[in-house]
Design an enzyme around this catalytic site. Structure first.
Site, PDB file in Angstrom:
ATOM      1  N   GLY A  14     -62.182  27.131  -8.502  1.00 27.07           N
ATOM      2  CA  GLY A  14     -60.364  26.882  -8.818  1.00 27.07           C
ATOM      3  C   GLY A  14     -60.014  25.909  -7.203  1.00 27.07           C
ATOM      4  CE  LYS A  66     -47.080  17.443  -2.139  1.00 27.51           C
ATOM      5  NZ  LYS A  66     -46.535  17.067  -0.809  1.00 27.51           N
ATOM      6  CG  LEU A  67     -41.134  23.192  -2.981  1.00 28.83           C
ATOM      7  CD1 LEU A  67     -39.582  22.561  -2.666  1.00 28.83           C
ATOM      8  CD2 LEU A  67     -41.590  24.395  -3.490  1.00 28.83           C
ATOM      9  CG  ASN A 108     -41.164  17.856  -4.219  1.00 28.05           C
ATOM     10  OD1 ASN A 108     -40.452  16.370  -4.386  1.00 28.05           O
ATOM     11  ND2 ASN A 108     -41.112  18.233  -3.264  1.00 28.05           N
ATOM     12  CE1 TYR A 110     -55.000  29.185  -6.561  1.00 31.39           C
ATOM     13  CE2 TYR A 110     -53.997  30.744  -6.386  1.00 31.39           C
ATOM     14  CZ  TYR A 110     -55.434  30.613  -6.357  1.00 31.39           C
ATOM     15  OH  TYR A 110     -56.007  31.186  -5.502  1.00 31.39           O
ATOM     16  CB  THR A 137     -61.476  31.183   3.270  1.00 35.19           C
ATOM     17  OG1 THR A 137     -60.408  31.005   2.284  1.00 35.19           O
ATOM     18  CG2 THR A 137     -62.199  32.778   1.829  1.00 35.19           C
TER      19      THR A 137
END
Length: 444
Positions: free
Chosen positions: A287, A292-293, A296, A350, A385
């Site tokens: 993955g 980004k918004l 954008n 995502y 992570t």
């Protein structure tokens, strides 16, 4: 030391704890050779599973009478006998006197009947009420104690209880250290107990995508620890890390872009050529994020995330089924995220894919079950992570603490849940999405 390092040190200091900054209690994680729990288990309830429950737990655990004053590391209550709203007081009657006798890192489990499969109105209402009880109790626990609800198909009773055992062993151990306030559904499917519970994946061939580093590498390590042979997959550009993982787990490396239209065929061919067998376990871990918004976000960011995170797992699984490349009792595991459950600012691409993985489980779990297997997903929350380590101090520290454990999880916590799903003993555990998030306040 940098300003950021000094700030982090201060936030995690005894002084900050005295000032009220939450500090997570040390988690007792699973270690080979150690007991599953660090103390005895109390069993209660008088439902249809009570007889099998006691006999199943008597071997791997030391059982304790509910009236004893000894601290208990585990409590299991069979609530399948609660079949009307008026009977929910049995929860209070049993648990109230237990609460001051709970050890640190204790594991509490409530067994109920799967509400969607109950025809009687009163019984269905009572069964659904258990979810509010267990989620709330999980938020009351201290010192890293956890609470889970296990819904069991009404067709399961003391005569065919084997499918529940793997779930109990997972919930009543350090393997579920960062799993809290979750609901796990167990079907009536037949499950096969392993010859050795310390090697529940012995004889299984597993595929792990995104295995070159991070969570994927740890998943490969845990599957190998539990007895599986592992095919490690990642993009060719990650060849060095991929080879390192494969060597560490004594598996094989398969450099492969999961978005390749022939990915499933290449996986099947590698399994046949190198292992002379079909694939038993598929872990879709690969993955990416491209945050980004939405205003954008360009097409490239959107399409890359969709292709890798969601389209590839769906198409590879479908093709492996079509090719007949999955073995007996196959286990398919997707990696979702709490972002796919609760949403996250700047992650429309995502979160779409991670919610889609839950849809993948809902839609294809029946097809995998027809092959004698299961399809489930893990949904990690804040996991320590390299990516989270690079976050600014403020957001990172908040992310660590907005859960009942008041700390971030580790890749091993995700890997342990994947390994639980991957075992043949868990065949009856099908269609679940289990959050590995310490009961984050985000999502359900």
């Amino acid at each position: 030391m940098s300003k950021q390092g000094l700030l982090e040190k201060l936030i995690n200091s005894p002084l900050a704890a005295k000032a009220g900054v939450p500090q997570g209690y040390p988690l007792r994680r699973y270690k080979q050779g150690e007991p599953l729990l660090h103390g005895p288990v109390v069993v209660g309830g008088d439902g249809r599973l009570s007889e099998a429950l006691a006999s199943t737990l008597e071997g791997p655990y030391k059982l304790l009478k509910a009236q004893a004053d000894t601290p208990r590391a585990g409590i299991v209550f069979d609530a399948t006998g609660i079949t009307a709203p008026e009977q929910l007081n049995k929860l209070h009657e049993f648990f109230h006197p237990q609460m001051r006798k709970v050890a640190d890192n204790a594991r509490l489990v409530v067994l109920g009947t799967t509400p969607e499969l109950i025809e009687d109105t009163d019984a269905r209402i009572a069964a659904r009420a258990l979810e509010g009880f267990t989620r709330s109790l999980a938020k009351e626990m201290r010192k890293a104690a956890t609470v889970q609800l296990v819904y069991v198909d009404p067709a399961v009773d003391s005569s065919n209880f084997q499918g529940v055992e793997s779930t109990l062993r997972f919930c009543l151990s350090g393997k579920s250290a960062y799993v809290d306030g979750q609901v796990i559904r167990v079907t009536a499917a037949t499950a096969e107990a392993p010859a050795d519970w310390d090697q529940p994946l012995a004889g299984r061939l597993a595929v792990v995508t995104g295995a070159a580093r991070g969570i994927g590498a740890v998943i490969a390590e845990v599957l190998a620890r539990d007895g599986a042979k592992v095919i490690c997959i990642d993009i060719p550009q990650a060849g060095e890390g991929l080879a390192a993982t494969a060597n560490k787990v004594k598996g094989t490396a398969l450099p492969l872009d999961v978005t390749d239209p022939t990915a499933a065929e290449q996986i099947a061919r590698h399994a046949e050529e190198r292992y002379k067998r079909k694939v038993d376990v598929v872990v879709h871990n690969a993955g990416v994020t491209r945050d980004k918004l939405l205003a954008n976000m360009d097409d490239k960011r959107w399409n890359m995330v969709q292709s890798i995170n969601l389209v590839a797992p769906v198409r590879i699984t479908e093709k492996l089924i079509e090719l007949g490349a999955l073995g007996d009792a196959p286990a398919v595991i997707g990696v979702s995220s709490t972002s796919g459950i609760a949403g996250n600012r700047g992650q429309t691409n995502y979160a779409t894919t991670k919610a889609g993985i839950i849809g993948f489980v809902d839609s294809l779990s029946g097809s995998v079950a027809e092959l004698g297997g299961n399809l489930n997903a893990v949904a990690p929350g804040f996991i320590e992570t390299d990516m989270t380590a690079a976050m600014p101090t403020g957001p990172r520290e908040v992310g660590r603490r907005i859960n009942s454990m008041q700390q971030g999880g580790l890749p091993i916590d995700v890997a342990e849940t994947v390994a639980f799903f991957a075992a043949t003993a868990s065949t009856a555990v099908n269609g679940n999405t289990v959050r590995v998030c310490g009961q984050s306040i985000l999502g359900a």
